[in-house]
Design an enzyme around this catalytic site. Structure first.
Site, mmCIF file in Angstrom:
data_model
loop_
_atom_site.group_PDB
_atom_site.id
_atom_site.type_symbol
_atom_site.label_atom_id
_atom_site.label_comp_id
_atom_site.label_asym_id
_atom_site.label_seq_id
_atom_site.Cartn_x
_atom_site.Cartn_y
_atom_site.Cartn_z
ATOM 1 N N LYS A 126 0.857 -1.183 0.000
ATOM 2 C CA LYS A 126 0.000 0.000 0.000
ATOM 3 C C LYS A 126 0.892 1.232 0.000
ATOM 4 C CE LYS A 126 -3.977 1.842 2.644
ATOM 5 N NZ LYS A 126 -4.857 1.594 3.816
ATOM 6 N N SER A 201 -9.779 1.537 2.676
ATOM 7 C CA SER A 201 -8.879 2.340 1.876
ATOM 8 C C SER A 201 -7.810 1.542 1.116
ATOM 9 C CB SER A 201 -8.175 3.350 2.783
ATOM 10 O OG SER A 201 -7.339 2.693 3.710
ATOM 11 N N SER A 225 -10.030 -1.022 6.741
ATOM 12 C CA SER A 225 -9.375 -0.762 5.456
ATOM 13 C C SER A 225 -8.684 -1.964 4.823
ATOM 14 C CB SER A 225 -8.344 0.363 5.599
ATOM 15 O OG SER A 225 -8.993 1.599 5.611
#
Lengths: 602, 539
Positions: A126, A201, A225
């Protein structure tokens, strides 16, 4: 190695394959690179691919393996067997230089060597995780050109374990959101249905794994997330107990809520990746020693089963409004499977869990406000020039560098912490936090794990949810355990009977007993014969390459514009706090609409 | 502007201090392992943590916690077993994270205090009816000064403003940032508003500095900024219990500036109040060159720092064992040392204060006397030297020797160190040599002038005073038979002066001694000559 072969590989297969000499790390890196080339156009999971880094690591790994080989004479020549769907030259060029991995290989090198538990495993991170040699943007204009000055512990450990870093993944800006729509660099599409969001996310992480580009990915979970995008994309996503994985080097959102975790297409993959990155790190004093062996726990779930384990279900969760029938059905199916496995199902109560959402929307923004203060344009990050003084430069740069959702959170946190307000919100929120933590402690006094939904519904379409309250409610099952600190795992259980999209269930464990989760998850996983790989690759081949990508992109942009028009409130907000910023964006951002992603949560 | 004394006759000043001390004796910063070094090239001791790079997290320095607990114990604070770090949020570029990690309502050290001795002319500035007690010596008083708290925090970086007139940020062309200091462990001590005069504030800060120096937790250099002090000050009519509006005074970067700044501010506030206006609650800047304070900013309401618990650092639970282990590390503090020097060695009060204030000198002094007591040829072994724990009869010789030692240390040694800009450890001087020299002078084997000569050689070359005496042939003439001849000779040479002396002009004694010293090329014992002339002339 063709895509089908590549995508079928689990972490354990990769270790065994390298060991047996079925393939080299070099071939794996190339297969990953090819998958990226084919799919990331329409998918947009990656913000920065790092094929060079992956190749370099792969070659070093191959050499290391070769160096450990006892009998070079026993080398066997092995062709790469590539099938290049796009006919790119470098696919056909991969005629192997020979796998120096002989029959008399030192067998202690790989599977039992904890140092190399992710040997040759393609991984992606990420984009809030620092990695030397990459930019770490947090999907924000603010950090668009920010080059990492050091490597995050979780990244470092994954690489030290032999993983091949494919690149940095898209996300909601600074992880504020649940759809990856607030990324400053464009949305990521759900590989099951490109008109739908991948969740967020960590949407890029979930999409990259579900599409088959990478075997595992790391993400961070502040309010769901990891688990929610894993559910939306039909892969396994695991957020361990707060403190199991070091947060050092992961750009902070809510320091007391953030936890790093892994995505994979099987429980075993996620367990192996977590084993590689977990444990005490002196650089994060909230991290804890971990004696856990998650891979062994997962294996035990399959081999020894879960007979006699007690699984709690929360009755009041099933009556929450907005919970779709297919999610309830999936949960009931899972309960049935667990009973078949000999587990005892028991009802438990979490009376304070519903207050979690409110507590979360106080604590999260407060910590975020403070954590994001460092982005002031002085030392690094986006700077708007031409200001008359320092304050003005800081204000203008932040107004232009942050997207609207980030600005909203920062303003909210700034307000909630201000004197007079603090005692009305922040303090009670912490008290609620204690109550919720106690709820879980009570529940786990009588059960070994909890089974709940992950998300009330399957992946929604871009622009489908416009009511922020409904959006916040979509995190109602994931947020409480960030508040309490426990670990949770999102396990895909097939496609929904109504939507045809992936549905998942969540397993939650007692604090620092995440082995329970993996054991149950692995046992339950074995009961389902479902596909974890999204059909994107096949569809793209059928749709004949490049043209298909263009269609997808156009549709995407149309969606964006429509959504922005509906969000008048956001525009007002933006105008009020940063007129200069808007001018800047209009001038420099080729796709300013993307800046105004929706208000949502991670 | 009125004189301070006149103002204090009508007004009572209420003063509290905030004292920041950098823990400069530590190797590394508060939350990372960067080196602490004053004066290093800019931005050479920095890392992702102290630069506030995205994703970096703090790693607390255990030695710093030890230091603050030491400071708390030395100032009689209650050590809080459980305390937390907080984030103090404000935007300023010298603070790389734009929040300072500090402590919240509960600090590591709470509710302490020290007894402050105030002597000298300024002792009359305070109304001594208020909770003070007179000093035994009668020339001053002792007053308790409360300490509210001592908390742990981190220092900011340094800004250099280039261009513009003032060297301050306003009007500067650009500013440079040096983050070497950023993240240096800092302890902030906040006193209760118990101070009443600028002199008390000055003495308090001096005492505090000596304590911290004795604890070896900081080099406490006001010049280099490792000891910094802000004052909060308000006035009220004598006899009133109500607190007036206060101002905060900054930039008092020396003891003199602290005193003068506060004195100015007291007079300024008195003038404001006497003219019927009210004192604005504001921060004021002391300008030493202009000798005035100027307003920095009006501060009617408290700043909103949005303080909240630092989520990256778990709350601290200090164990009893930890606190006990730190307590065991406490050295003798200046006040105790002072008392010991007064009671055990009968040093003059000024000497005792000066010696006790300086770690190096005091340690040297103590080990010199210890060496003397260990020396078998001395008669000190029975005198209770080394321990000096009262009760035992003080030997006259010990007192003489101690006085001589104190002299050598405070005058000759100090002068030498100042001239060469040395520290005591930089010289070849040993406690054994110094006490040997002190004994030679105390026993009259060397005159004090000869003592200085030998001292110069000893501190420079590291030779023993006895060897130097033998080598240079310096020896005080103390042989009474030999000296009597000199005395007789002088008296014979100046019969008229003898007559005048006997007629009552006794001042001529010095003349006779001088002549005799000349005759012996300075080697005679002047003390002895004095006595001998008096005796001979009286015959």
């Amino acid at each position: 190695m063709n895509f089908t072969e590549y995508a079928a590989l689990r972490v354990a297969d990769i270790r065994a394959g390298l060991l047996k000499g079925d393939f080299t790390a070099h071939e794996l890196a190339q297969a990953a690179g090819d998958a990226y080339q084919v799919m990331d156009g329409p998918l947009h999971a990656f913000l920065q691919p790092t094929p060079g880094l992956a190749q370099a690591r792969a070659e070093a790994l191959d050499q290391r393996i070769a160096g450990q080989s006892c009998d070079a004479a026993n080398r066997r020549q092995k062709g790469s067997g590539t099938l290049a769907p796009t006919g790119q030259a470098r696919f056909t060029d991969t005629v192997s230089t020979g796998n120096a991995f002989g029959a008399h290989t030192n067998h202690s090198l790989l599977p039992n060597n904890a140092d190399l538990r992710l040997a040759g495993v393609p991984i992606a991170f990420k984009d809030n995780m620092n990695q030397l040699g990459t930019r770490t943007t947090c999907a924000s204009r603010m950090l668009e050109n920010y080059e990492s000055t050091y490597t995050a512990t979780c990244v470092d450990r994954a690489l030290a374990a032999g993983a091949l870093p494919l690149g940095k993944l898209n996300m909601d800006e600074f992880a504020f959101g649940s759809s990856t729509e607030s990324s400053a660099f464009g949305t990521t599409q759900n590989p099951w249905d490109l008109s739908r969001v991948p969740g967020g996310s960590s949407g890029g992480s979930a999409a990259a794994v579900a599409s088959g580009i990478t075997t595992v990915a790391l993400g961070s979970d502040t309010g769901g997330s990891i688990r929610q995008p894993a559910a939306f994309c039909g892969v396994v996503g695991f957020k361990p107990t707060y403190g199991v994985v070091s947060r050092y080097g992961v750009v902070a959102f809510g320091s007391s809520l953030d936890q790093v975790g892994a995505f994979g297409r099987s429980v075993g993959c996620v367990a192996a990746a977590t084993d590689a990155i977990c444990g005490r790190d002196v650089r994060d004093c909230t991290s804890q020693d971990s004696a856990a062996n998650f891979e062994a726990a997962a294996l035990a779930g399959v081999e020894q089963g879960i007979k006699g384990m007690k699984i709690g279900v929360v009755r009041e969760y099933l009556s929450l409004s907005g919970l779709e029938a297919e999610v309830i059905r999936a949960l009931e199916d899972a309960i049935g499977h667990l009973e078949c496995l000999g587990a005892h199902i028991q009802e438990v109560e979490l009376p304070n869990a519903r207050a979690a959402l409110s507590a979360y929307y106080v604590i999260g923004p407060c910590e975020a406000f403070s954590n994001l203060s460092r982005f002031d344009s002085v030392r690094y990050g986006y700077r708007q020039c031409g200001a008359n003084n320092l304050n003005e430069q800081c204000e203008r740069s932040r107004a232009a560098g942050f997207g609207p959702e980030t600005i909203r959170r920062v303003m909210l946190g700034s307000y909630l912490l201000s004197s007079g307000v603090y005692h009305t919100y922040y303090y009670p929120a912490q008290q609620v936090r204690t109550l919720i933590t106690q709820d879980y402690q009570r529940a786990f006094a009588s059960v070994d794990a909890l089974l709940t939904p992950v998300s009330p519904r399957t992946a929604f379409s871009f622009g489908e949810i416009t009511d922020p309250t409904q959006m916040y409610l979509s995190d109602v099952f994931t947020i409480p355990i960030n508040i309490a600190g426990n670990g949770g795992l999102s396990l895909p259980v097939g496609l929904g009977s109504d939507s045809g999209l992936p549905v998942a269930v969540q397993l939650i464990g007692p604090q620092f007993q995440d082995e329970n989760i993996l054991r149950v998850a692995a046992a339950l996983e074995a009961r389902y014969d479902i596909e974890r790989l999204a059909p994107l690759y096949q569809r793209l081949l059928e749709a004949k390459g490049e043209d298909a990508y263009r269609v997808v992109n156009k549709r995407q942009n149309a969606n964006e514009r429509q959504r922005v028009d509906e969000k008048g409130m956001q525009s007002n907000n933006n105008e009020r706090c940063c007129p200069a910023g808007q001018q800047h964006l209009a001038a420099n951002n080729p796709d300013p609409e993307n800046e105004r992603g929706r208000a949502k949560d991670s | 502007m009125k004189e301070l004394k006149a103002v204090l006759a009508n007004w009572e000043a209420v003063i509290g201090l905030e004292v920041h001390t950098e823990l400069t004796t530590l190797q590394t910063k508060m939350f990372c392992s960067c080196k602490i070094e004053y004066g290093a090239a800019p931005n050479t001791h920095v890392c992702p943590v102290c630069l506030g790079m995205p994703g970096a997290l703090p790693q607390p320095n255990k030695a710093a916690i030890q230091s603050i607990v030491l400071a708390g114990l030395a100032t009689n604070c209650q050590i809080q077993r459980r305390s937390m770090f907080y984030r103090k949020n404000y935007f300023y570029p010298d603070m790389s994270k734009n929040f300072q990690t500090t402590q919240g309502p509960v600090a590591f050290c709470m509710y302490g205090g020290i007894d402050l001795e105030v002597t000298g002319a300024a002792a009359c500035e305070r109304d001594q009816r208020q909770g003070t007690r007179p000093l035994a010596s009668g020339d001053g008083y002792v007053t308790p000064i409360g300490i509210q708290r001592i908390h742990m925090e981190e220092d900011a970086g340094k800004m250099v403003h280039v261009g513009g007139e003032s060297g301050r940020i306003t009007g500067a062309d650009y500013s440079l940032l040096d983050y070497n200091r950023c993240g240096t462990p800092l302890i902030e001590l906040v006193t209760k508003p118990d101070l009443r005069t600028p002199e008390e504030a000055r003495l308090f800060l001096q005492e505090l500095r000596q304590i911290f120096l004795a604890l070896r937790i900081s080099d406490c250099s006001m010049e280099q900024g490792s000891l910094r002090c802000d004052g909060n000050i308000s006035l009220r009519r004598r006899g009133s219990e109500q607190l007036g509006a206060k101002t905060e005074l900054k930039n008092m970067n020396s003891f003199k500036n602290l005193h003068d700044g506060l004195a100015y501010e007291i007079c300024r506030q008195a003038k404001v109040l006497e003219s019927g206006e009210r004192v604005l609650q504001e921060t004021r800047h002391w300008e030493p060159s202009a000798r005035r304070t100027v307003s920095m900013r009006i501060k009617e309401t408290a700043d909103d720092y949005r303080l909240f618990p630092e989520p990256d650092l778990a709350p601290y639970d200090l164990s009893d064992e930890f606190v006990a282990s730190v307590r065991a590390m406490l050295p003798e503090l200046p006040a105790a040392r002072r008392t010991r020097y007064l009671s055990d060695y009968e040093l003059p009060a000024a000497d005792a204060r000066l010696l006790a204030a300086d770690n190096d000198l005091a340690a040297f002094f103590d080990s010199a006397l210890l060496a003397a007591s260990a020396n078998t040829d001395g008669d000190l072994s029975a005198s209770g030297l080394g321990g000096g724990k009262g009760g035992q009869a003080k030997s006259v010789r010990l007192v003489t020797l101690a006085k001589q030692l104190a002299n050598l240390l405070l005058n000759d040694t100090q002068a030498y160190l100042n001239v060469h800009n040395f520290k005591l450890v930089d010289t070849s001087l040993t406690p054994e040599h110094l006490v040997q020299l002190a004994a030679l002078v105390a026993d009259g084997e060397l005159s004090s002038k000869q003592g200085k000569e030998v001292f110069a050689q000893t501190i420079k070359e590291g030779t023993s005073p006895r060897d130097t005496v033998n080598h240079l042939g310096i020896k005080q003439l103390s042989d009474t038979d030999a000296l009597q001849a000199v005395v007789n000779d002088v008296l014979a040479r100046f019969p008229d002066k003898v007559q005048q002396y006997r007629a009552g002009k006794t001042g001529l004694l010095g003349f006779f001694v001088g002549q005799a010293m000349q005759a012996t090329t300075g080697q005679a014992n002047p003390q002895l000559l004095n006595e001998m002339f008096m005796q001979t002339l009286a015959e």
